[in-house]
Enzyme design. Structure first.
Site, short mmCIF file in Angstrom:
data_model
loop_
_atom_site.label_atom_id
_atom_site.label_comp_id
_atom_site.label_asym_id
_atom_site.label_seq_id
_atom_site.Cartn_x
_atom_site.Cartn_y
_atom_site.Cartn_z
N LYS A 16 -28.72 59.32 49.99
CA LYS A 16 -28.07 58.02 50.15
C LYS A 16 -26.59 58.27 50.36
CE LYS A 16 -29.22 53.57 49.66
NZ LYS A 16 -30.56 53.01 49.87
N PRO B 208 -29.37 51.80 57.91
CA PRO B 208 -28.63 50.68 57.33
C PRO B 208 -28.99 50.44 55.86
CG PRO B 208 -30.41 49.87 58.72
CD PRO B 208 -30.43 51.36 58.83
N ARG C 298 -26.03 29.88 52.02
CA ARG C 298 -27.02 30.82 52.52
C ARG C 298 -28.40 30.50 51.94
NH1 ARG C 298 -25.92 37.29 52.72
NH2 ARG C 298 -26.33 37.15 50.50
N ALA D 155 -31.33 40.84 45.79
CA ALA D 155 -29.87 40.99 45.95
C ALA D 155 -29.49 42.38 45.46
CB ALA D 155 -29.17 39.89 45.17
N ALA E 218 -37.18 43.11 46.60
CA ALA E 218 -36.72 44.15 47.52
C ALA E 218 -35.52 44.97 47.04
CB ALA E 218 -36.35 43.51 48.86
N ALA E 219 -34.82 44.51 46.01
CA ALA E 219 -33.58 45.21 45.62
C ALA E 219 -33.89 46.64 45.19
CB ALA E 219 -32.91 44.46 44.49
N ASN E 220 -32.94 47.54 45.43
CA ASN E 220 -33.04 48.90 44.92
C ASN E 220 -32.48 48.91 43.49
OD1 ASN E 220 -34.14 50.80 46.89
ND2 ASN E 220 -32.39 50.25 48.17
#
Ligand code: PHE
Length: 343
Positions: A79, A115, A209, A235, A256-258
């Protein structure tokens, strides 16, 4: 601080470069090349301290190794973090990315990037003009484009698998899902869920948003305590902690957040609270499958769809292992990843 973080890290090596013209710390963390060159996104973010950025990068890099191992790709994990004093735009951004691209290029392909938070297709195009070691340039520039629809789709399949486990039916219709974060992935996930008849609640620190998704909005400070079947953190990471877990009113955490767990013990805290946790790096692997599959492994779009749907099956295996062994789900995922890394 850097010394301590690096000494404790179980990864291979980290490249630290200070970019004087922009005041940016460029941190490339190569966690493992055991299964192949290290792959992972480039995150651009403002941090209070450079050490915080390094800590984030080191942790996220380990997550990439496990992510790619658990889904069975022949790639290592890494990363990169660009710790900027403020998010740059225009020429300043382009020049920073060009200098960063030279750094990536100097690593000779041991690290290939894509990305991540605050970087996208256009940035990958800039990087791609200086080095071939980049995924997800725009389609017009020979890349596979924005992967976020496949990240969202993978999370969607993961939510279905989790619903099936908890409720005996994987049908999202009539289930309430709270999507926290209406960025590129969260907004698409909310759309996929709404299409299947789920009751979707969306929350974002940027309330405009959240409204733009068309779903029912929830104030950011109320998100954690919202009553729902599924809480989907999309987020920034680490929303699950000793402090937050007792406040949750959901049956499933699948988003979905890491880096969703503030510390490993939070996996056990969730289990003890009777909440099924979909390990972050398993359920969010769709974006990596998109970039790596299409650009490196020669998959066609159909194969990609199959592999992304397979995220649901991988989660099933994780849940089965977790139940059979009486261990938290994040530990079960780690075991599956470790078994692949041992081979
Ligand atoms: N942001 C992606 C992730 O965390 C990183 C990525 C995208 C890696 C594309 C490789 C290719 O999985």
């Amino acid at each position: 601080m850097f010394e301590e973080l690096l000494r404790r890290w179980d990864g291979e090596h980290a490249v630290v470069s200070y970019d004087a013209p922009s005041g940016t710390w460029m941190l490339v963390c190569i966690h493992s090349t055991k299964l192949g060159p290290a792959m992972g996104g480039t995150r651009m973010q403002v941090y209070a301290e450079p050490a915080e950025a390094l800590e984030d990068g080191l942790r996220l890099a380990g997550g990439m190794t496990r992510k790619l191992a658990v889904v069975g790709l022949p790639c290592g994990g890494g990363k990169a973090v660009l710790a900027v004093p403020e998010l740059p735009s225009g020429d300043e951004r382009r020049r920073l990315l060009e200098r960063y691209a030279e750094l990536i290029d100097s690593l000779g392909g041991t690290f290939v990037t894509g990305p991540d938070v605050n970087t996208g297709e256009a940035d990958m195009d800039v990087i791609g003009a200086r080095t071939p070691h980049v995924f997800c340039r725009s389609v017009g520039n020979g890349g596979s484009g924005d992967p976020s629809i496949h990240t969202a789709l993978g999370v969607f399949h993961g939510i279905r698998a989790s619903l099936g486990r908890v409720f005996g039916s994987d049908d999202p219709a009539g289930r309430t899902v709270l999507v926290q974060g209406a960025g590129s992935v969260g907004a698409k996930l909310s759309g996929l869920l709404a299409e299947t008849g789920a009751n979707v609640l969306v929350s974002d620190v940027d309330e405009e948003r959240a409204r733009a998704t068309g779903a029912t909005t929830v104030a950011p400070e109320a998100a954690l305590e919202a009553e729902c079947d599924v809480y989907a953190p999309c987020a920034l990471g680490a929303t699950l902690s000793a402090e937050s877990i007792p406040r949750l009113r959901c049956r499933i955490v699948a988003g979905a957040a890491n880096n969703q767990l503030a510390e490993p013990e939070d996996g056990e805290r969730l289990r003890a609270a009777g909440i099924l946790y979909a390990p972050d790096y398993v359920i969010n692997s769709g974006g990596a499958l998109h970039g790596i599959g299409l650009e490196r492994l020669g998959w066609d779009p159909e194969r990609l769809e199959q592999e992304v749907a397979g995220i649901g099956d991988t989660l099933e295996r994780v849940y089965t292992e977790s139940e059979a062994e009486g261990i938290p789900t994040h530990e079960a995922a780690e075991r599956l990843a470790a078994a692949r890394l041992r081979r």
